[in-house]
Enzyme design. Sequence first.
Site, short mmCIF file in Angstrom:
data_model
loop_
_atom_site.label_atom_id
_atom_site.label_comp_id
_atom_site.label_asym_id
_atom_site.label_seq_id
_atom_site.Cartn_x
_atom_site.Cartn_y
_atom_site.Cartn_z
CD GLU A 162 -2.65 1.17 -0.03
OE1 GLU A 162 -3.40 0.24 -0.35
OE2 GLU A 162 -2.46 2.16 -0.74
CE LYS A 221 4.95 0.58 2.05
NZ LYS A 221 3.68 1.19 2.16
CB CYS A 277 5.88 3.74 6.61
SG CYS A 277 4.41 2.75 6.43
C1 UDX Z 1 4.53 7.22 3.92
C2 UDX Z 1 4.60 7.13 2.38
O1 UDX Z 1 4.46 8.46 1.83
C3 UDX Z 1 3.52 6.23 1.86
O2 UDX Z 1 3.62 6.07 0.44
C4 UDX Z 1 3.65 4.86 2.54
O3 UDX Z 1 2.60 4.02 2.14
C5 UDX Z 1 3.63 5.00 4.05
O4 UDX Z 1 4.64 5.93 4.47
P1 UDX Z 1 3.01 8.52 5.67
O5 UDX Z 1 4.05 8.12 6.66
O6 UDX Z 1 1.59 8.23 5.98
O7 UDX Z 1 3.30 7.82 4.26
O8 UDX Z 1 3.11 10.10 5.40
P2 UDX Z 1 4.10 11.03 4.55
O9 UDX Z 1 3.29 12.06 3.89
O10 UDX Z 1 5.02 10.25 3.69
O11 UDX Z 1 4.93 11.78 5.69
C6 UDX Z 1 5.87 11.11 6.52
C7 UDX Z 1 6.58 12.09 7.41
O12 UDX Z 1 7.46 12.93 6.66
C8 UDX Z 1 5.65 13.05 8.16
O13 UDX Z 1 6.10 13.22 9.48
C9 UDX Z 1 5.77 14.33 7.37
O14 UDX Z 1 5.46 15.46 8.13
C10 UDX Z 1 7.23 14.30 6.98
N1 UDX Z 1 7.54 15.11 5.79
C11 UDX Z 1 6.96 14.84 4.59
C12 UDX Z 1 8.47 16.16 5.89
O15 UDX Z 1 9.01 16.42 6.97
N2 UDX Z 1 8.77 16.90 4.77
C13 UDX Z 1 8.22 16.63 3.55
O16 UDX Z 1 8.56 17.33 2.57
C14 UDX Z 1 7.28 15.58 3.46
#
Ligand code: UDX
Length: 463
Positions: A162, A221, A277
Amino acid sequence: MKITKICCIGAGYVGGPTMAVIAQKCPHIQVTVVDLNEQRIKDWNDPNTENIPIYEPGLSEIVAEARDRNLFFSTDVEKAIDDAQVIFISVNTPTKTYGKGKGMAADLKYIELCARQIAKVAKQNKIVVEKSTLPVRTAEAIKSILDNTGNGVQFQILSNPEFLAEGTAVTDLLSPDRILIGGDTTPEGEDAINALVEVYANWVDKDKILTTNVWSSELSKLTANAFLAQRISSINAMSELCEKTGADVSEVAKAIGMDSRIGSKFLKASVGFGGSCFQKDILNLVYIAKSYGLNEVADYWEQVIIMNDHQKRRFSNKIVQTLYNTVADKKITFLGWAFKKDTNDTRESAAIYVADDLINEQAKIAVYDPKVSRNKMLSDLDYLQTRSSEENSNALDIFNDPYKACEGAHAIAILTEWDEFVTYDWQKIYDSMHKPAFLFDGRNILNVKEIESIGFIYKRIGS
Ligand code: UDX
Ligand code: ADP
């Protein structure tokens, strides 16, 4: 084979939204989501769909439409397994906290339990789909358990990782960049792959549905998450350099992001990435690389985590240093506790670690988060085992009103980028605070000129 009955084991952040969207888009398929956690299932069945256990924009509406039509939530795991042609495994795979691979490898005990349960119950051939993020070659372990303990029925194991991100789960599920399905290259494996392709084809273009062998799918993944996290650690590394040199990391991010080879997404410097993740998957990748003796590969990816830990610690250190090297008995207000906006999930949220550091310095932490419950915040801190529950609950004061949370504070720290924070009456907040009033923006969401003109001493990441 035409799929008409699906079961999903695990009603969490992945299983719940994914199955709700499958049910909405495939009214001819009966989808049953099961979980051992009775309270969680009770909450999914709450007559008011606003009370479902997972907050995701748009999700409660989908659940309202499909629930009790072709979407069901139940604790009867065995019946659901028995009925279904396809079983998704969507249980949690945390990092191991004991034994071999402690702190690095994924703990597969929940997966193994599922496999054993499926083997015990299944009386007809089944397709078993790995949905949780799993280390490469987990499918092999699942297959071995199923084939050796089952009732002689045939199992096909597919990997269908996913890629949804929390906070945008519904839109990610409705219009995915791609769907990845890995399976065996035997005729039976290909039949199983095709059956699952047809489920997704109800709403996803076939040219976005990619099929591979099982190992490629599993490794893709981990690789996708490692690359995404690496971008954040890369920009966060530059943020520290920017703070020393007078460059502004947002300007740097914009300038490099306009290079189409780099791209503009995922370049926001922050207090550090969180979520269930990134850290888990990279640790897992590092563990796998080490187990094959690939030490350079392992060290390369481990730096992404080292940088992220450094960024969280750097943020709390900056607060202490700026507040004249002592925060003892000072009130510091956290706006946000979730690991990102639009979710009530707090797993690995930077807020937890920053709070822990500041409580060690004897600060009094006040917190406001629009979606995270008090119990969740306290159990997040307890989980670190730095101090007793009682000490944590004395150090953390949790508010339902952001203005009250900020009253009398020496400093505010923004830990999550919730949209509502931008709309606050910052003058009113400033007036209610101790002076000088400090504002540490761990997400760079506020307007510098406006905030500084009010009188705040405003510290952003990377400038
Ligand atoms: C992530 C992956 O994006 C997704 O494809 C996978 O299925 C699960 O892991 P998620 O952890 O839900 O998703 O959120 P994501 O939007 O990736 O953000 C992860 C972390 O990175 C958050 O704490 C977010 O605030 C941080 N982040 C994200 C940053 O600090 N800077 C950015 O530019 C983007
Ligand atoms: P994710 O983010 O991967 O969805 P969650 O922790 O939110 O992780 O959800 C996983 C769910 O799986 C939990 O609600 C947990 O109770 C459930 N679960 C774990 N093992 C089993 C099992 N053997 N049978 C049924 N449900 C299980």
